[in-house]
Design a protein around this motif. Structure first.
Motif, PDB file in Angstrom:
ATOM      1  N   LYS A 103       0.851  -1.187   0.000  1.00 24.69           N
ATOM      2  CA  LYS A 103       0.000   0.000   0.000  1.00 24.69           C
ATOM      3  C   LYS A 103       0.888   1.237   0.000  1.00 24.69           C
ATOM      4  O   LYS A 103       1.798   1.359   0.812  1.00 24.69           O
ATOM      5  N   LEU A 104       0.606   2.145  -0.954  1.00 28.95           N
ATOM      6  CA  LEU A 104       1.341   3.404  -1.009  1.00 28.95           C
ATOM      7  C   LEU A 104       0.330   4.528  -0.841  1.00 28.95           C
ATOM      8  O   LEU A 104      -0.754   4.487  -1.429  1.00 28.95           O
ATOM      9  N   ARG A 113      10.260   6.855  -3.382  1.00 33.45           N
ATOM     10  CA  ARG A 113       9.446   6.090  -2.433  1.00 33.45           C
ATOM     11  C   ARG A 113       8.429   5.226  -3.147  1.00 33.45           C
ATOM     12  O   ARG A 113       8.117   4.114  -2.682  1.00 33.45           O
ATOM     13  N   VAL A 114       7.902   5.699  -4.232  1.00 32.03           N
ATOM     14  CA  VAL A 114       6.949   4.893  -5.007  1.00 32.03           C
ATOM     15  C   VAL A 114       7.639   3.622  -5.482  1.00 32.03           C
ATOM     16  O   VAL A 114       7.103   2.523  -5.340  1.00 32.03           O
ATOM     17  N   VAL A 116      10.300   2.165  -4.231  1.00 32.86           N
ATOM     18  CA  VAL A 116      10.561   1.295  -3.077  1.00 32.86           C
ATOM     19  C   VAL A 116       9.283   0.566  -2.691  1.00 32.86           C
ATOM     20  O   VAL A 116       9.271  -0.646  -2.467  1.00 32.86           O
ATOM     21  N   GLY A 117       8.188   1.337  -2.643  1.00 36.03           N
ATOM     22  CA  GLY A 117       6.899   0.763  -2.246  1.00 36.03           C
ATOM     23  C   GLY A 117       6.440  -0.331  -3.188  1.00 36.03           C
ATOM     24  O   GLY A 117       5.783  -1.285  -2.765  1.00 36.03           O
ATOM     25  N   LYS A 123      14.845  -0.169  -0.085  1.00 37.24           N
ATOM     26  CA  LYS A 123      15.079   0.985   0.774  1.00 37.24           C
ATOM     27  C   LYS A 123      16.563   1.294   0.894  1.00 37.24           C
ATOM     28  O   LYS A 123      16.971   2.440   0.850  1.00 37.24           O
TER      29      LYS A 123
END
Lengths: 127, 573
Positions: A103-104, A113-114, A116-117, A123
């Motif tokens: 879930k982002l 971050r997207v 990584v998510g 990370k």
């Protein structure tokens, strides 16, 4: 940094440790198995929603061309889907496939971050 | 003009939503602020979830107000299971559209924050749940979980502020629960968003015993009870104990029941206890408190009434054996199903559990009489205030069912102050209070009974001696010593003997006097007889004289007439 991702991990990640490299390769292999099924839950068409839709489309086109399905759900119109999907924040992007489910949240403005998510990047890679 | 102002003032007065939770509506004077959020803060396991769920269930069942429960910590299945034990059938309430439960799953590890967001999803789900059943009540348990799921505190705080405003706009009466914080009331300072009503729950360990307390920290625009109130989690939900407001509505019986001891009945206005009243028998160790209770049980069972005996100190066998020694055989009553002895050591459970267990037994056995022997043992498991609360609750329950309750209480010190301090602070809820104590005098310990109070009847104010004999309790005659003090034991016996001897001497003296008087009477009689005979003689003499005189007079007349006849005198006119 992000540019290099596109061309392939093997070339850009030389400086990294062996361990990281292998795990990244594994992840890459996994993604190649199937398509990315993405659901983006937005609340109406406010600036945050519009931004999120634009951002995720751009990232997908860039990193997963032809390998993704993106469905945008407006929870104002289908509130029951917010309950069923355990949505609390908006916008929320759910990576249904490939597993694991992720879930982002947010406007998807932070590409790093997207990625990584969505397990397209780890990370540790950012640091 | 004035009327108009009054009207607006009335509109301004805070409206309240009754919670339906026993006691809570009393201390809030009507319930929670209607259409506003209330914060309930408390540490883990203090009963936050229970109080919020009961608020909804009671609302749905008793006030026709559907409710939404938004759970952040427990899943719907867990909630249904947990509340089934309290008799809350959440499934059927949901089926009837009286309750909607939405479990909000928040797991920190899952979220990747990629930019600006809000909690619109939460609002939409809450809105959906409220609209789907027309909810008037909402519970959010525990909202603080959000802080563990989302990193951006700035977003969370502005969203929380929006949430509380939104709840007010929706017009729902809401309970929001929050985890107790170290420095502040709640860990994340939820209290700053809730201005209307804040309730604090506390689950404290005191002398290794958990006690639950509830306190209203603030209630804007309303008066409220300011104390800490103990509360119990009973089998049918929470029950707050505002001692002052309890139990003054039950019907009272004016029927009297014998104490089983004739002379004690006499001491209590001649007819014994009132049915449905509460009796306290206090006394030091060995004064025979249990015997008094057993005597009452015996009398009741003889009348065919049912007795439930809660023994906190002795086992049933022990009680039966001991009572046999004073000639009270309880076994036949137990065999006949008229009596039941329930022996438990209170330390085995907490007070709450104890009360629940006792209530359940009382409901099942349906007794006319309940014995609690001794209530002083309850202090082992709770503090004075909790014991008092528990007993108040129990006695109140018994009174409302017209069950006569006899409590015994061990007093440590044989002084009047001791009685007051050691009666577990329950004297105000007791109707008849009998005190037993030893009197030490002349190297003896003798038992004395007195009635300290007995509501609604004229009672003896005298201390009486009683004996535990092999045929029950005997209250003795009153013997007062020369200085007016009560004589007991051998002193009483000596006095008794002395009085007996005196009585014999007295009766002998009277006999003697009687005889003396009789003799004098007889002498007088003789005198009277002698006088009478003298009187007769005198009278006879007098009569004789009169006759003689008359005769003489007659003879004189005759001779006069003869002379006249001879002298040819005229006939006299």
């Amino acid at each position: 940094m992000t540019r290099n991702e596109e061309t392939g991990a093997e070339e850009t990640r030389i400086s990294d440790s062996e361990e990281l490299k292998t795990s990244f390769e594994e992840a890459l292999e996994k993604t190649e198995d199937g398509k990315y099924i993405l659901h983006l839950y937005v609340a109406g068409m406010g600036p945050k929603s519009v931004q999120a839709i634009e951002n995720i489309k751009r990232i997908c086109e860039e990193y997963l061309p032809g390998r993704y399905e993106l469905e945008v759900i407006d929870i104002y119109q289908y509130p029951i889907l917010a309950k069923d999907g355990q949505i609390v924040a908006a916008p929320t992007l759910i990576k249904e496939l490939p597993p694991p489910l992720k879930k982002l949240i947010g406007s998807m403005a932070d590409t790093e971050r997207v990625l990584v998510g969505m397990d397209l990047k780890f990370k540790n890679d950012k640091e | 003009m004035v009327e108009e102002r009054n009207k607006t003032l009335e509109e301004k007065i805070l409206k309240k939503t009754p919670t339906g939770i026993k006691g809570l509506d009393d201390i809030t004077y009507g319930g929670l602020p209607k259409g506003r959020p209330t914060l309930i803060a408390g540490s883990a396991g203090s009963g936050k979830t229970l109080i919020s769920m009961e608020f909804l269930v009671k609302g749905a069942r008793e006030y026709g107000e559907p409710g939404v429960f938004m759970a952040f910590e427990e899943t719907e299945e867990e909630l249904v299971k947990n509340f089934a034990s309290l008799g809350f059938d959440l499934d059927s309430l949901e089926a009837e559209n009286k309750l909607a439960v939405d479990y909000v799953h928040i797991d920190k590890s899952e979220y990747e924050e990629t930019g600006d967001y809000d909690l619109e999803g939460l609002f939409i789900r809450l809105g959906l749940a409220i609209d789907s059943i027309g909810a008037k009540r909402v519970a959010l348990d525990t909202l603080e979980v959000l802080f563990s799921g989302f990193k951006s505190e700035a977003i969370l705080r502005s969203e929380l502020r929006r949430l509380f405003r939104w709840l007010k706009d929706k017009g729902v009466t809401a309970i929001v629960t929050g985890e107790r914080g170290e420095a502040s009331l709640t860990r994340y300072g939820l209290e700053e968003y809730v201005a209307d009503c804040v309730i604090l729950l506390d689950n404290r360990m005191e002398e290794q015993i958990a006690t639950r307390r509830l306190r209203i920290i603030k209630y804007r625009g309303s008066r409220h009870g300011t104390n800490e109130y103990p509360f119990l989690i009973e089998e049918d939900g929470i029950s707050v104990l505002p001692i002052t407001s309890l139990g003054l509505e039950h019907d009272v019986s004016s029927e009297r029941v014998s104490t089983g001891i004739e002379r004690l009945d006499t001491m209590l206005g001649g007819r014994g206890y009132y049915r449905g009243s509460s009796i306290l028998i206090s006394g030091t160790a060995g004064t025979g408190k249990t015997s008094f209770a057993a005597q009452f049980v015996k009398a009741a069972c003889e009348r065919g009434e049912r007795c439930l005996y809660f023994a906190f100190e002795e086992s049933p066998d022990q009680i039966i054996r001991n009572m046999r020694s004073i000639g009270i055989d309880l076994q036949p009553y137990i065999d006949a199903g008229l009596m039941q002895i329930n022996a438990t050591r209170p330390m085995a459970y907490g007070l709450e559990m104890h009360l629940i267990g006792m209530r359940r037994l009382i409901d099942r056995f349906e007794p006319e009489i309940v014995i609690l022997d001794p209530i002083s043992n309850l202090t082992n498991v709770g503090t004075q205030i909790d014991v008092r609360a528990t007993l108040t609750k129990l006695i109140d329950y018994l009174k409302s069912n017209t069950i006569t309750a006899v409590c015994t209480s061990l007093v440590e010190e044989e002084s009047i102050e001791g009685i007051g301090a050691n009666a577990q602070g329950v004297s105000s809820i007791i109707d008849t209070w009998i005190n037993l104590r030893f009197f030490e005098h002349n190297g003896e310990r003798n038992r004395g009974i007195s009635v300290i109070k007995s509501r609604g009847m004229g009672h003896s104010n005298q201390i009486r001696e009683y004996l535990l004999t092999d045929h029950g309790i005997e209250i003795q005659d009153v013997y007062l010593g020369p200085s007016g003090n009560l004589l007991m034991g051998s002193a009483r016996a000596a006095q008794e003997e002395k009085e007996m001897a005196e009585a014999i001497a007295e009766s002998q003296r009277v006999e003697r006097k009687k005889r003396e008087l009789e003799t004098r009477l007889r002498a007088l009689d003789a005198q009277i007889a002698a006088l009478n005979s003298e009187f007769e003689t005198q009278k006879e003499e007098l009569d004789l004289l009169i006759t003689e005189d008359e005769f003489k007079a007659g003879a004189l007349e005759k001779s006069k007439n003869r002379m006249a006849l001879m002298r040819k005198a005229d006939e006299p006119e």
